[in-house]
Design an enzyme around this catalytic site. Sequence first.
Site, PDB file in Angstrom:
ATOM      1  N   ARG A  94       0.850  -1.199   0.000  1.00 42.89           N
ATOM      2  CA  ARG A  94       0.000   0.000   0.000  1.00 42.89           C
ATOM      3  C   ARG A  94       0.884   1.248   0.000  1.00 42.89           C
ATOM      4  NH1 ARG A  94      -2.934  -3.440   3.654  1.00 42.89           N
ATOM      5  NH2 ARG A  94      -2.090  -2.478   5.545  1.00 42.89           N
TER       6      ARG A  94
ATOM      7  N   LYS B 225     -12.140  14.786   5.601  1.00 43.68           N
ATOM      8  CA  LYS B 225     -13.293  14.333   4.821  1.00 43.68           C
ATOM      9  C   LYS B 225     -14.197  13.448   5.672  1.00 43.68           C
ATOM     10  CE  LYS B 225     -14.038  10.495   1.990  1.00 43.68           C
ATOM     11  NZ  LYS B 225     -13.786   9.599   0.858  1.00 43.68           N
TER      12      LYS B 225
ATOM     13  N   LYS C 104     -18.296  18.158  -1.251  1.00 37.27           N
ATOM     14  CA  LYS C 104     -17.955  17.051  -2.159  1.00 37.27           C
ATOM     15  C   LYS C 104     -19.227  16.260  -2.446  1.00 37.27           C
ATOM     16  CE  LYS C 104     -15.040  12.959  -2.661  1.00 37.27           C
ATOM     17  NZ  LYS C 104     -13.671  12.456  -2.530  1.00 37.27           N
TER      18      LYS C 104
HETATM   19  P1  13P Z   1     -14.657   7.988  -5.993  1.00 39.84           P
HETATM   20  O1  13P Z   1     -14.236   9.155  -6.847  1.00 39.84           O
HETATM   21  O2  13P Z   1     -14.023   6.698  -6.379  1.00 39.84           O
HETATM   22  O3  13P Z   1     -16.144   7.932  -5.827  1.00 39.84           O
HETATM   23  O4  13P Z   1     -14.062   8.259  -4.550  1.00 39.84           O
HETATM   24  C1  13P Z   1     -14.137   9.519  -4.028  1.00 39.84           C
HETATM   25  C2  13P Z   1     -14.311   9.423  -2.569  1.00 39.84           C
HETATM   26  O5  13P Z   1     -13.508   9.916  -1.823  1.00 39.84           O
HETATM   27  C3  13P Z   1     -15.517   8.765  -2.058  1.00 39.84           C
HETATM   28  O6  13P Z   1     -15.665   9.053  -0.724  1.00 39.84           O
END
Ligand code: 13P
Length: 338
Positions: free
Chosen positions: A46, A137, A220
């Site tokens: 990873r 996030k 987001k």
């Molecule tokens: P994806 O762009 O693969 O949907 O992932 C973004 C993400 O951080 C989802 O929480």
Amino acid sequence: MNKQALEAIAQAMVANGKGILAADESTGTIKKRFDTIDAESTEDSRRDYREMLFRTQDAMKEHISGVILFDETIRQKAADGTMLTQLITDAGSLPGIKVDGGAKDFANHAGEMITEGLDGLRERLAEYHGLGAKFAKWRAVINIAEGKPSAACLAANTHALARYAALCQEAEIVPIVEPEVIMDGSHSVERCYEVTTEALTQLYAQLAEQDVYLEGTILKPNMVVSGTQHAEQAGVQQVAEMTLDCFKKCVPEAVPGIVFLSGGQSDEDATAHLDAMNKIGGLPWKLSFSYGRALQAAPLKAWAGEASNVPNAQAAFAHRAKMNGLAAQGQWDASLEG
Ligand code: 13P
């Protein structure tokens, strides 16, 4: 709350032609990704994979404003002993951290999810701040199906997003608030529009009620798209128009930027949709990307777990980063895909 510091970070996250690399797959999710290329998922593999991405200078310096990390990665060192966060910072990009505890089954609501992770969050944020995290996030999952989402699912998830956002700002960390309306399902694009509108409306009501400083946040969201199983799939222009129409109704102008998730869209769809929205233009917020799969699918495949493939994998990552950087400015064209 240091409003000025928060605002400066949020603005840097959506600098012109730049977006976010979502590299915060949990240990379970990254294993699933590695399974698709027949690579073993270990702490070292990873690390090797992510180090390869963070050392892709043309992508990182030109097009990646920030990287969302998982708890393991923010503490990890590159093969030469440099902190991975240092590689990101050296490329002029910002380290960020996923702080939610994942989406779990929502009690009394079969088929719906609630995101956990508020307990102890203040202390974890203080630690992450010390480890260099400039933003965080938290992802809420909203499924569409018959009778779903329930009012309870929307209320509980948006309430948690606002509590998380307030705690982040207290710690001088910019919260990325992510209410993801899931693409899977047989619903129409109109139904996605309706649910996304409701989710964003409730989210901004909760953020206002909990005194979150919007200038120091980033949204987001999903785009407004047809359910993957729906017979008719909305085209690029329709997705762009419906998504912008929805956001103009729901997202306050004080929000500095919107960075989309890719959510299972193909690499090129994710780029084309973002580009089409920016070509329409005239928007109060920056519109960019925070893609996981749509940035990583190509380099992951090219890498296939082999050190000898690193140059090809880095070229694949640099290409997708460049395409999305152009789309963030409405300057992409399908002919550039080669
Ligand atoms: P994806 O762009 O693969 O949907 O992932 C973004 C993400 O951080 C989802 O929480």
